[in-house]
Design a protein around this motif. Structure first.
Motif, PDB file in Angstrom:
ATOM      1  N   GLU A   1     -89.777 -56.024 -23.390  1.00 20.79           N
ATOM      2  CA  GLU A   1     -89.228 -55.133 -24.415  1.00 20.79           C
ATOM      3  C   GLU A   1     -87.717 -55.320 -24.429  1.00 20.79           C
ATOM      4  OE1 GLU A   1     -88.394 -50.363 -25.117  1.00 20.79           O
ATOM      5  OE2 GLU A   1     -89.992 -50.961 -23.738  1.00 20.79           O
ATOM      6  N   ILE A   2     -87.121 -55.404 -25.606  1.00 21.34           N
ATOM      7  CA  ILE A   2     -85.664 -55.390 -25.731  1.00 21.34           C
ATOM      8  C   ILE A   2     -85.257 -53.948 -25.981  1.00 21.34           C
ATOM      9  CG2 ILE A   2     -83.674 -56.133 -27.091  1.00 21.34           C
ATOM     10  CD1 ILE A   2     -85.215 -58.692 -27.738  1.00 21.34           C
ATOM     11  N   GLY A   3     -84.419 -53.398 -25.105  1.00 17.00           N
ATOM     12  CA  GLY A   3     -84.070 -51.990 -25.272  1.00 17.00           C
ATOM     13  C   GLY A   3     -82.900 -51.568 -24.403  1.00 17.00           C
ATOM     14  N   SER A   4     -82.743 -50.243 -24.262  1.00 18.09           N
ATOM     15  CA  SER A   4     -81.592 -49.651 -23.573  1.00 18.09           C
ATOM     16  C   SER A   4     -80.302 -50.249 -24.114  1.00 18.09           C
ATOM     17  CB  SER A   4     -81.692 -49.841 -22.057  1.00 18.09           C
ATOM     18  OG  SER A   4     -82.682 -49.009 -21.515  1.00 18.09           O
ATOM     19  N   THR A   5     -80.259 -50.376 -25.440  1.00 20.60           N
ATOM     20  CA  THR A   5     -79.135 -51.026 -26.117  1.00 20.60           C
ATOM     21  C   THR A   5     -78.208 -50.006 -26.746  1.00 20.60           C
ATOM     22  OG1 THR A   5     -80.528 -52.944 -26.651  1.00 20.60           O
ATOM     23  CG2 THR A   5     -78.511 -52.669 -27.945  1.00 20.60           C
ATOM     24  N   TRP A   6     -76.915 -50.196 -26.561  1.00 20.58           N
ATOM     25  CA  TRP A   6     -75.919 -49.420 -27.302  1.00 20.58           C
ATOM     26  C   TRP A   6     -74.700 -50.302 -27.544  1.00 20.58           C
ATOM     27  CZ3 TRP A   6     -71.189 -48.931 -24.999  1.00 20.58           C
ATOM     28  CH2 TRP A   6     -71.127 -49.032 -23.599  1.00 20.58           C
ATOM     29  N   LEU A   7     -74.003 -50.030 -28.649  1.00 20.41           N
ATOM     30  CA  LEU A   7     -72.788 -50.758 -28.989  1.00 20.41           C
ATOM     31  C   LEU A   7     -71.676 -49.778 -29.338  1.00 20.41           C
ATOM     32  CD1 LEU A   7     -74.040 -53.653 -31.315  1.00 20.41           C
ATOM     33  CD2 LEU A   7     -73.189 -53.875 -28.981  1.00 20.41           C
TER      34      LEU A   7
ATOM     35  N   GLU B   1     -91.391 -56.500 -27.601  1.00 23.56           N
ATOM     36  CA  GLU B   1     -91.404 -55.162 -28.186  1.00 23.56           C
ATOM     37  C   GLU B   1     -89.988 -54.644 -28.392  1.00 23.56           C
ATOM     38  OE1 GLU B   1     -93.606 -52.143 -26.173  1.00 23.56           O
ATOM     39  OE2 GLU B   1     -95.506 -53.212 -26.298  1.00 23.56           O
ATOM     40  N   LEU B   2     -89.836 -53.767 -29.372  1.00 24.40           N
ATOM     41  CA  LEU B   2     -88.607 -53.002 -29.577  1.00 24.40           C
ATOM     42  C   LEU B   2     -89.035 -51.578 -29.882  1.00 24.40           C
ATOM     43  CD1 LEU B   2     -88.207 -55.943 -31.420  1.00 24.40           C
ATOM     44  CD2 LEU B   2     -85.869 -55.214 -30.908  1.00 24.40           C
ATOM     45  N   ARG B   3     -88.437 -50.612 -29.226  1.00 23.63           N
ATOM     46  CA  ARG B   3     -88.812 -49.214 -29.396  1.00 23.63           C
ATOM     47  C   ARG B   3     -87.589 -48.389 -29.754  1.00 23.63           C
ATOM     48  NH1 ARG B   3     -93.429 -47.482 -25.032  1.00 23.63           N
ATOM     49  NH2 ARG B   3     -94.751 -49.351 -25.215  1.00 23.63           N
ATOM     50  N   THR B   4     -87.813 -47.323 -30.495  1.00 22.24           N
ATOM     51  CA  THR B   4     -86.702 -46.430 -30.834  1.00 22.24           C
ATOM     52  C   THR B   4     -87.230 -45.053 -31.190  1.00 22.24           C
ATOM     53  OG1 THR B   4     -84.654 -46.284 -32.116  1.00 22.24           O
ATOM     54  CG2 THR B   4     -86.630 -46.955 -33.324  1.00 22.24           C
TER      55      THR B   4
ATOM     56  N   LEU C   1     -88.613 -33.102 -27.680  1.00 22.33           N
ATOM     57  CA  LEU C   1     -89.660 -34.098 -27.521  1.00 22.33           C
ATOM     58  C   LEU C   1     -89.433 -35.265 -28.484  1.00 22.33           C
ATOM     59  CD1 LEU C   1     -92.690 -31.703 -27.151  1.00 22.33           C
ATOM     60  CD2 LEU C   1     -91.808 -33.224 -25.386  1.00 22.33           C
ATOM     61  N   ARG C   2     -89.580 -36.450 -27.975  1.00 20.75           N
ATOM     62  CA  ARG C   2     -89.318 -37.665 -28.748  1.00 20.75           C
ATOM     63  C   ARG C   2     -90.620 -38.334 -29.172  1.00 20.75           C
ATOM     64  NH1 ARG C   2     -85.903 -43.181 -27.299  1.00 20.75           N
ATOM     65  NH2 ARG C   2     -87.591 -44.647 -27.721  1.00 20.75           N
ATOM     66  N   ASP C   3     -90.733 -38.616 -30.472  1.00 21.07           N
ATOM     67  CA  ASP C   3     -91.744 -39.542 -30.971  1.00 21.07           C
ATOM     68  C   ASP C   3     -91.117 -40.932 -30.953  1.00 21.07           C
ATOM     69  OD1 ASP C   3     -93.359 -37.367 -31.431  1.00 21.07           O
ATOM     70  OD2 ASP C   3     -93.193 -37.432 -33.610  1.00 21.07           O
ATOM     71  N   THR C   4     -91.818 -41.907 -30.385  1.00 18.34           N
ATOM     72  CA  THR C   4     -91.277 -43.253 -30.236  1.00 18.34           C
ATOM     73  C   THR C   4     -91.984 -44.225 -31.167  1.00 18.34           C
ATOM     74  OG1 THR C   4     -90.687 -42.891 -27.916  1.00 18.34           O
ATOM     75  CG2 THR C   4     -90.946 -45.180 -28.622  1.00 18.34           C
ATOM     76  N   CYS C   5     -91.204 -44.921 -32.001  1.00 16.34           N
ATOM     77  CA  CYS C   5     -91.735 -45.980 -32.852  1.00 16.34           C
ATOM     78  C   CYS C   5     -91.755 -47.282 -32.053  1.00 16.34           C
ATOM     79  CB  CYS C   5     -90.875 -46.161 -34.096  1.00 16.34           C
ATOM     80  SG  CYS C   5     -91.004 -44.795 -35.273  1.00 16.34           S
ATOM     81  N   VAL C   6     -92.923 -47.913 -32.010  1.00 15.39           N
ATOM     82  CA  VAL C   6     -93.102 -49.160 -31.267  1.00 15.39           C
ATOM     83  C   VAL C   6     -93.242 -50.313 -32.262  1.00 15.39           C
ATOM     84  CG1 VAL C   6     -94.480 -50.406 -29.557  1.00 15.39           C
ATOM     85  CG2 VAL C   6     -94.277 -47.901 -29.428  1.00 15.39           C
ATOM     86  N   TYR C   7     -92.317 -51.260 -32.188  1.00 22.14           N
ATOM     87  CA  TYR C   7     -92.334 -52.453 -33.030  1.00 22.14           C
ATOM     88  C   TYR C   7     -92.571 -53.679 -32.140  1.00 22.14           C
ATOM     89  CZ  TYR C   7     -89.975 -49.716 -36.716  1.00 22.14           C
ATOM     90  OH  TYR C   7     -89.641 -48.782 -37.673  1.00 22.14           O
ATOM     91  N   SER C   8     -93.010 -54.768 -32.742  1.00 20.19           N
ATOM     92  CA  SER C   8     -93.140 -55.997 -31.961  1.00 20.19           C
ATOM     93  C   SER C   8     -93.004 -57.226 -32.847  1.00 20.19           C
ATOM     94  CB  SER C   8     -94.483 -56.051 -31.223  1.00 20.19           C
ATOM     95  OG  SER C   8     -95.549 -56.220 -32.138  1.00 20.19           O
TER      96      SER C   8
END
Length: 202
Positions: A98-104, A135-138, A171-178
């Motif tokens: 998964e590509i994640g924990s990203t911030w700029l 995967e990419l999640r947000t 509570l977070r709903d997470t969108c899962v992309y791939s």
């Protein structure tokens, strides 16, 4: 015996961005970066507060030691640290990341840095690590991130409802992309075109 996907730090270099293996030596520069736009105040992001940066770097390096994360510091073309990103949730048995924990930092947003960084990460994942899927999640309400992921060409697999609690207790709903291996050549060409096209004002 099942062959496990290799997990080793690597430096990934493009024209506008360099992804370098995360180090505690980057901590002060990352504190300056996260203060640009006070990114940690965006309730749907995972950017650490300045006073927690060292602890967050330690956390990511601990996951690196467990081979469940490959964390990077994002540098711009001038060598300035502008953020962080990671391969995470690494599944070495099934060759997925998964590509994640990203911030700029705010100054690095909408500059083409994120697109080229994703191109570098996806190229390494599919062409060096030989991943079968990335995967990419947000957060479902992080519409800026969702649009950016969709611009990459990733497809929405689904939404994990009440997936986890955010820092503010909601509570977070997470969108899962791939992106899957068979889609990569077309998506690579699309991303390369985006990186190569002239930027507005250039």
């Amino acid at each position: 015996m099942t062959t496990l996907m290799p997990v080793e730090p690597a430096t990934l270099t493009g024209r506008a961005v360099r992804l370098e293996p995360l180090s505690q030596d980057h901590c002060d520069a990352l504190i300056a970066a996260v203060r640009d736009g006070e990114i940690w105040r965006h309730w749907y992001t995972t950017a650490p507060e300045p006073e927690r940066m060292a602890a967050d770097v330690d956390r990511r390096l601990g996951l690196l030691a467990e081979k469940s994360m490959l964390p990077f510091t994002v540098f711009d073309a001038g060598g300035k640290a502008v953020g962080m990103t990671s391969y995470m949730a690494i599944d070495r048995k099934h060759w997925r990341v998964e590509i994640g924990s990203t911030w700029l930092a705010r100054g690095a947003q909408r500059t083409g840095i994120n697109t080229e960084a994703k191109l570098l990460l996806l190229t390494h994942a599919f062409e060096t690590l030989d991943c079968i899927a990335v995967e990419l999640r947000t957060h479902a309400l992080n519409f800026q991130s969702r649009k950016a992921i969709e611009r990459l060409g990733a497809k929405l697999d689904g939404v994990l409802r009440n997936h986890q609690r955010a820092r503010n207790g909601t509570l977070r709903d997470t969108c899962v992309y791939s992106i899957i291996q068979s889609e990569w050549p077309t998506i690579r060409a699309h991303l390369q075109w985006q990186v190569d096209k002239p930027q507005p004002g250039a």
